[in-house]
Motif scaffolding. Structure first.
Motif, mmCIF file in Angstrom:
data_model
loop_
_atom_site.group_PDB
_atom_site.id
_atom_site.type_symbol
_atom_site.label_atom_id
_atom_site.label_comp_id
_atom_site.label_asym_id
_atom_site.label_seq_id
_atom_site.Cartn_x
_atom_site.Cartn_y
_atom_site.Cartn_z
ATOM 1 N N LEU A 17 0.899 -0.971 -0.012
ATOM 2 C CA LEU A 17 -0.064 -0.111 -0.113
ATOM 3 C C LEU A 17 0.956 1.134 0.024
ATOM 4 O O LEU A 17 1.807 1.390 0.629
ATOM 5 C CB LEU A 17 -0.915 0.008 1.325
ATOM 6 N N ILE A 18 0.456 2.092 -0.817
ATOM 7 C CA ILE A 18 1.347 3.578 -0.956
ATOM 8 C C ILE A 18 0.456 4.556 -0.300
ATOM 9 O O ILE A 18 -0.407 4.770 -0.597
ATOM 10 C CB ILE A 18 1.695 3.708 -2.047
ATOM 11 N N ALA A 19 1.063 5.204 0.808
ATOM 12 C CA ALA A 19 0.472 6.418 1.675
ATOM 13 C C ALA A 19 1.186 7.478 1.690
ATOM 14 O O ALA A 19 2.163 7.374 2.045
ATOM 15 C CB ALA A 19 -0.024 5.960 3.081
ATOM 16 N N ASP A 20 0.835 8.524 0.876
ATOM 17 C CA ASP A 20 1.558 9.927 0.789
ATOM 18 C C ASP A 20 0.530 10.846 0.355
ATOM 19 O O ASP A 20 -0.466 10.640 -0.209
ATOM 20 C CB ASP A 20 2.703 9.577 -0.116
ATOM 21 N N ASP A 21 0.808 12.089 0.986
ATOM 22 C CA ASP A 21 -0.138 13.145 0.861
ATOM 23 C C ASP A 21 0.011 13.988 -0.466
ATOM 24 O O ASP A 21 -0.809 14.794 -0.923
ATOM 25 C CB ASP A 21 -0.313 14.197 1.946
ATOM 26 N N GLN A 22 1.157 13.578 -1.222
ATOM 27 C CA GLN A 22 1.373 14.137 -2.318
ATOM 28 C C GLN A 22 1.096 13.169 -3.558
ATOM 29 O O GLN A 22 1.641 12.171 -3.853
ATOM 30 C CB GLN A 22 3.032 14.455 -2.520
ATOM 31 N N ASP A 23 0.226 13.744 -4.397
ATOM 32 C CA ASP A 23 -0.198 13.116 -5.529
ATOM 33 C C ASP A 23 0.899 12.517 -6.399
ATOM 34 O O ASP A 23 1.014 11.544 -6.825
ATOM 35 C CB ASP A 23 -1.306 13.810 -6.500
ATOM 36 N N LEU A 24 1.880 13.459 -6.736
ATOM 37 C CA LEU A 24 2.890 13.222 -7.546
ATOM 38 C C LEU A 24 3.873 12.146 -7.123
ATOM 39 O O LEU A 24 4.097 11.198 -7.819
ATOM 40 C CB LEU A 24 3.608 14.515 -7.902
ATOM 41 N N VAL A 25 4.022 12.211 -5.840
ATOM 42 C CA VAL A 25 4.945 11.049 -5.270
ATOM 43 C C VAL A 25 4.401 9.763 -5.227
ATOM 44 O O VAL A 25 4.862 8.781 -5.650
ATOM 45 C CB VAL A 25 5.413 11.593 -3.718
ATOM 46 N N ARG A 26 2.962 9.751 -4.609
ATOM 47 C CA ARG A 26 2.200 8.571 -4.720
ATOM 48 C C ARG A 26 2.063 8.045 -6.079
ATOM 49 O O ARG A 26 2.361 6.841 -6.514
ATOM 50 C CB ARG A 26 0.899 8.915 -4.042
ATOM 51 N N GLY A 27 1.698 8.719 -7.016
ATOM 52 C CA GLY A 27 1.274 8.151 -8.354
ATOM 53 C C GLY A 27 2.810 7.902 -8.999
ATOM 54 O O GLY A 27 2.871 6.792 -9.707
ATOM 55 N N LEU A 29 5.544 6.810 -7.524
ATOM 56 C CA LEU A 29 5.951 5.445 -6.949
ATOM 57 C C LEU A 29 5.271 4.266 -7.334
ATOM 58 O O LEU A 29 5.668 3.251 -7.730
ATOM 59 C CB LEU A 29 5.868 5.487 -5.371
ATOM 60 N N ALA A 30 3.762 4.532 -7.459
ATOM 61 C CA ALA A 30 2.928 3.338 -7.950
ATOM 62 C C ALA A 30 3.458 3.005 -9.443
ATOM 63 O O ALA A 30 3.466 1.891 -9.698
ATOM 64 C CB ALA A 30 1.451 3.839 -8.060
ATOM 65 N N ALA A 31 3.565 4.013 -10.215
ATOM 66 C CA ALA A 31 4.153 4.001 -11.593
ATOM 67 C C ALA A 31 5.432 3.181 -11.706
ATOM 68 O O ALA A 31 5.462 2.048 -12.521
ATOM 69 C CB ALA A 31 4.162 4.883 -12.402
ATOM 70 N N LEU A 32 6.238 3.550 -10.787
ATOM 71 C CA LEU A 32 7.601 2.632 -10.940
ATOM 72 C C LEU A 32 7.323 0.969 -10.286
ATOM 73 O O LEU A 32 7.851 0.152 -11.126
ATOM 74 C CB LEU A 32 8.565 3.281 -9.946
ATOM 75 N N LEU A 33 6.479 0.915 -9.325
ATOM 76 C CA LEU A 33 6.283 -0.211 -9.044
ATOM 77 C C LEU A 33 5.620 -1.039 -9.712
ATOM 78 O O LEU A 33 5.848 -2.489 -9.987
ATOM 79 C CB LEU A 33 5.855 -0.479 -7.344
ATOM 80 N N SER A 34 4.832 -0.467 -10.574
ATOM 81 C CA SER A 34 4.128 -1.325 -11.631
ATOM 82 C C SER A 34 4.972 -1.733 -12.695
ATOM 83 O O SER A 34 4.281 -2.909 -13.363
ATOM 84 C CB SER A 34 2.778 -0.460 -12.268
ATOM 85 N N GLU A 40 2.980 -5.736 -6.568
ATOM 86 C CA GLU A 40 1.595 -5.477 -6.921
ATOM 87 C C GLU A 40 1.109 -4.281 -5.875
ATOM 88 O O GLU A 40 1.279 -4.449 -4.549
ATOM 89 C CB GLU A 40 0.522 -6.608 -6.760
ATOM 90 N N VAL A 41 0.581 -3.129 -6.097
ATOM 91 C CA VAL A 41 0.302 -2.109 -5.205
ATOM 92 C C VAL A 41 -1.254 -2.412 -5.351
ATOM 93 O O VAL A 41 -1.878 -2.384 -6.170
ATOM 94 C CB VAL A 41 0.493 -0.700 -5.882
ATOM 95 N N ILE A 42 -1.750 -2.667 -3.904
ATOM 96 C CA ILE A 42 -2.965 -2.858 -3.959
ATOM 97 C C ILE A 42 -3.814 -1.787 -3.409
ATOM 98 O O ILE A 42 -5.102 -1.879 -3.437
ATOM 99 C CB ILE A 42 -3.190 -4.154 -2.768
ATOM 100 N N ALA A 43 -3.394 -0.714 -3.059
ATOM 101 C CA ALA A 43 -3.855 0.629 -2.782
ATOM 102 C C ALA A 43 -3.091 1.856 -2.709
ATOM 103 O O ALA A 43 -1.945 1.569 -2.215
ATOM 104 C CB ALA A 43 -4.859 0.274 -1.428
ATOM 105 N N GLU A 44 -3.659 3.012 -2.785
ATOM 106 C CA GLU A 44 -3.162 4.100 -2.553
ATOM 107 C C GLU A 44 -3.946 4.880 -1.776
ATOM 108 O O GLU A 44 -5.235 4.756 -1.653
ATOM 109 C CB GLU A 44 -3.029 5.146 -3.893
#
Length: 55
Positions: A17-27, A29-34, A40-44
């Motif tokens: 799960l990725i938890a961060d208050d910055q959309d750019l950081v969260r997105g 990181l999710a893109a890199l992990l994908s 597997e990123v199960i939630a943000e």
């Protein structure tokens, strides 16, 4: 697998799960992990409180 196809004892892959208050950081990181086949990123979540339901 390690050299010569032996299991080297390291854990492969996972779900997270990725938890961060910055959309750019969260997105980002999710893109890199994908890009990884075994991760597997199960939630943000924007706030920690949102993530508690996933833990």
């Amino acid at each position: 697998m390690g050299p010569e196809g032996r299991d080297d004892g390291r854990v492969r892959g996972g779900r997270g799960l990725i938890a961060d208050d910055q959309d750019l950081v969260r997105g980002g990181l999710a893109a890199l992990l994908s890009l990884e086949d075994d991760i597997e990123v199960i939630a943000e979540a924007v706030r920690v409180a949102e993530s508690r339901g996933w833990l």
